[in-house]
Design a protein around this motif. Structure first.
Motif, short mmCIF file in Angstrom:
data_model
loop_
_atom_site.label_atom_id
_atom_site.label_comp_id
_atom_site.label_asym_id
_atom_site.label_seq_id
_atom_site.Cartn_x
_atom_site.Cartn_y
_atom_site.Cartn_z
N LEU A 194 12.67 -6.29 2.10
CA LEU A 194 11.22 -6.24 2.30
C LEU A 194 10.57 -7.61 2.47
N GLY A 195 11.31 -8.70 2.19
CA GLY A 195 10.68 -10.00 2.26
C GLY A 195 11.61 -11.10 2.68
N ASP A 196 11.03 -12.29 2.90
CA ASP A 196 11.85 -13.48 3.15
C ASP A 196 12.15 -14.15 1.81
N ALA A 197 12.81 -15.27 1.85
CA ALA A 197 13.26 -15.93 0.62
C ALA A 197 12.09 -16.34 -0.28
N LYS A 198 10.89 -16.49 0.30
CA LYS A 198 9.72 -16.90 -0.47
C LYS A 198 8.88 -15.70 -0.91
N GLY A 199 9.29 -14.50 -0.55
CA GLY A 199 8.55 -13.32 -0.96
C GLY A 199 7.47 -12.89 -0.02
N ASN A 200 7.39 -13.52 1.17
CA ASN A 200 6.45 -13.06 2.18
C ASN A 200 7.02 -11.83 2.87
N ALA A 201 6.15 -11.04 3.48
CA ALA A 201 6.61 -9.81 4.14
C ALA A 201 7.53 -10.13 5.31
N ALA A 215 10.39 -6.79 12.52
CA ALA A 215 9.33 -6.00 11.90
C ALA A 215 8.52 -6.87 10.94
N LEU A 216 7.22 -6.64 10.89
CA LEU A 216 6.37 -7.43 10.00
C LEU A 216 6.69 -7.14 8.54
N CYS A 217 6.95 -5.87 8.22
CA CYS A 217 7.24 -5.47 6.85
C CYS A 217 8.45 -4.53 6.85
N GLY A 218 9.00 -4.27 5.68
CA GLY A 218 10.15 -3.38 5.57
C GLY A 218 10.01 -2.41 4.42
N THR A 235 -0.63 -7.97 7.97
CA THR A 235 0.65 -8.60 8.28
C THR A 235 1.51 -8.67 7.04
N GLN A 236 0.86 -8.56 5.87
CA GLN A 236 1.58 -8.62 4.61
C GLN A 236 1.62 -7.26 3.91
N TYR A 237 0.97 -6.29 4.50
CA TYR A 237 1.04 -4.90 4.03
C TYR A 237 1.30 -4.01 5.24
#
Length: 489
Positions: A158-165, A190-193, A229-231
């Motif tokens: 669901l995120g990248d290594a920093k916790g962003n979507a 995909a923007l989110c997972g 973009t984050q939800y």
């Protein structure tokens, strides 16, 4: 897939109807269980629950496989092999076995591999994958696990290594559970997972979206929905053969947080459903004629209830659909409303027009005994639901994860959604522990009834009250098994 000789059959069943008609009655229920007390060193665990009515330990937790780490947040699980491996190549050197259960941790990024075949009643951890393995590939928050027919295991992240979507997937081999790398190819991501389901016959996979781990891990905040973009609010369709994202359908505000997604079990029906959590809507999607593209439309809209808590300003309370499920014959769709407190059964014989055939209340946030809550407007109910008691125990929280028996006659329902959110919405469940209940289903005419004699109470566990989430059967079930068409694809 080729190779249909009896000696080459992998685990599972040849078709969904084969599983429904010939599968055994479930006797054990592997239940992912979260320890909400982050100071308790034993941490989360897999609870083995006895669901055999002939057993002296019926409705009891008979074993606990602890991670012995804190802060994991075990969430969903999946198998190293399932019915997608049923037909394997004639020349295969090794026939797959469904003998490992994979438990990803959505908060710590650790992944636990459990041996469930040596002693099915007492699974043991045989490998631990450190969270840094995922971060080294710039992904975090592993969620849905599905085995692939090629011998790999794929887990959505669901995120990248920093916790962003960031919506992606990571692969592990089934021999040593070594990381193979991420799955998505090409520049488009995909923007989110969140969840995913595949249908190789149509060369397609669909995935859904929750939000950025750095946001949902701290608890629910309504302002987080301001940045889409984050939800999530989108369905993402991939070419199965090339691993490339080729179509995204924006569901809009009404489709915020599309979570569990299900293609029909029949692998030759390119259609399915997704539950949009935040505004309690169900969307139906299907492949367009003579095109690889899909279309989606809202087919169930569960209205919000206008409430006031502690005399404060009125607000809309949506049901919060966090799980959906399809019976193996693709006849019934089951939908939960975690906040409203009910679980619903819909006849989907006509898939674009679901028909409500059953509804059972199992607690929720508007029960009549909650004196601090006032329901100002309810477009569905004439009276507030009564609190639900089973075997003298008040059910705290509402219906959450669901698992259906293979024959479709028993629906198991747990109570925990995600512990940081549980603590916000249902603090009494944290205090008293969660539960699993069972619904008896009329598979012929439709309809549901609570089994008053079935209760698994997690309020008196060895290291304090805990909260159960996802459930699996040792031989596979209708939310983990994916079937492939057996005519060459």
């Amino acid at each position: 897939m080729s190779g249909q000789k009896a000696c080459c059959h992998g685990p599972g069943y040849g078709t969904p109807l084969d599983a429904m008609k010939n599968g055994p009655r479930e006797k054990l229920l592997y239940t992912v269980t979260v320890q909400p007390n982050l100071d308790e060193p034993h941490g989360d665990y897999l609870a083995t629950v006895d669901v055999d009515p002939e057993s002296p330990t019926y409705c009891q937790v008979i074993h606990r496989t602890f991670t012995n780490r804190t802060g994991d947040e075990l969430h969903h699980s999946g198998w190293n092999a399932c019915s997608s491996c049923y037909y394997i190549d004639d020349n295969a050197k090794q026939i797959p076995k469904r003998d490992k259960l994979i438990l990803p941790s959505i908060n710590s990024d650790f992944i636990y591999i459990l041996d469930v075949i040596t002693d099915p009643r007492k699974p043991t951890i045989c490998k631990i994958i450190d969270g840094d393995v995922l971060k080294n590939h710039d992904v975090t928050a592993p969620h849905t696990t599905h085995c692939l027919a090629d011998g790999n295991i794929m887990i959505s992240t669901l995120g990248d290594a920093k916790g962003n979507a960031k919506g992606d997937f990571i692969l592990f081999d089934t021999k040593n559970f070594d990381c193979v790398g991420t799955w998505t190819k090409g520049e488009r991501k995909a923007l989110c997972g969140y969840d995913f389901w595949y249908q190789p016959y149509f060369d397609v996979m669909v995935s859904t979206e929750w939000g950025a781990p750095r946001m949902f891990r701290r608890g629910f905040r309504e302002e987080d929905l301001d940045d889409m973009t984050q939800y999530g609010c989108r369905l993402n369709f991939y070419k199965w053969s090339t691993h490339t994202l080729y179509q995204t359908i924006d569901l809009g505000t009404e489709g915020t947080a599309p979570l569990e997604v299900r293609f029909m079990h029949d692998p030759k029906r390119p259609e399915g459903y997704v539950g949009a959590c935040m505004y309690s809507n169900i969307y139906y999607f299907k492949k367009k004629p003579d095109s690889d593209d899909f279309e989606a439309k809202k087919v169930i809209d569960i209205p919000a209830k206008l409430i006031s808590v502690n005399g404060e300003k009125p607000k809309a309370l949506n049901g919060m659909i966090s799980d959906i499920l399809l019976s193996l014959d693709d006849k019934y769709l089951y939908v939960n409303n975690w906040l409203h407190g009910d679980v619903r059964q819909y006849d989907i014989t006509h898939p674009e027009n679901p028909r409500l055939t059953g509804q059972v209340f199992l607690g929720g946030a508007i029960c009549s005994d909650l004196k601090n809550v006032e329901v100002l407007e309810d477009k569905e109910l004439k009276a507030r639901p009564e609190p639900r008691y089973v075997k003298g125990r008040r059910l705290e929280a509402g219906p959450q994860m669901m698992q259906l028996s293979l024959d479709g006659k028993r629906l198991y329902i747990s109570s925990s959604l995600y512990s940081p959110w549980d603590k916000q919405f249902y603090p009494k469940m944290i205090e008293k522990g969660g539960h699993i209940v069972q619904i008896d289903v009329d598979v012929v005419n439709g309809g549901m009834r609570l089994n008053e004699d079935f209760l698994v109470d997690f309020g008196k566990e060895p290291y304090g009250p805990t909260i159960p989430h996802e459930m699996r059967y040792p031989g596979g079930d209708c939310t983990s098994d994916i079937w492939l068409a057996n005519d060459g694809k």
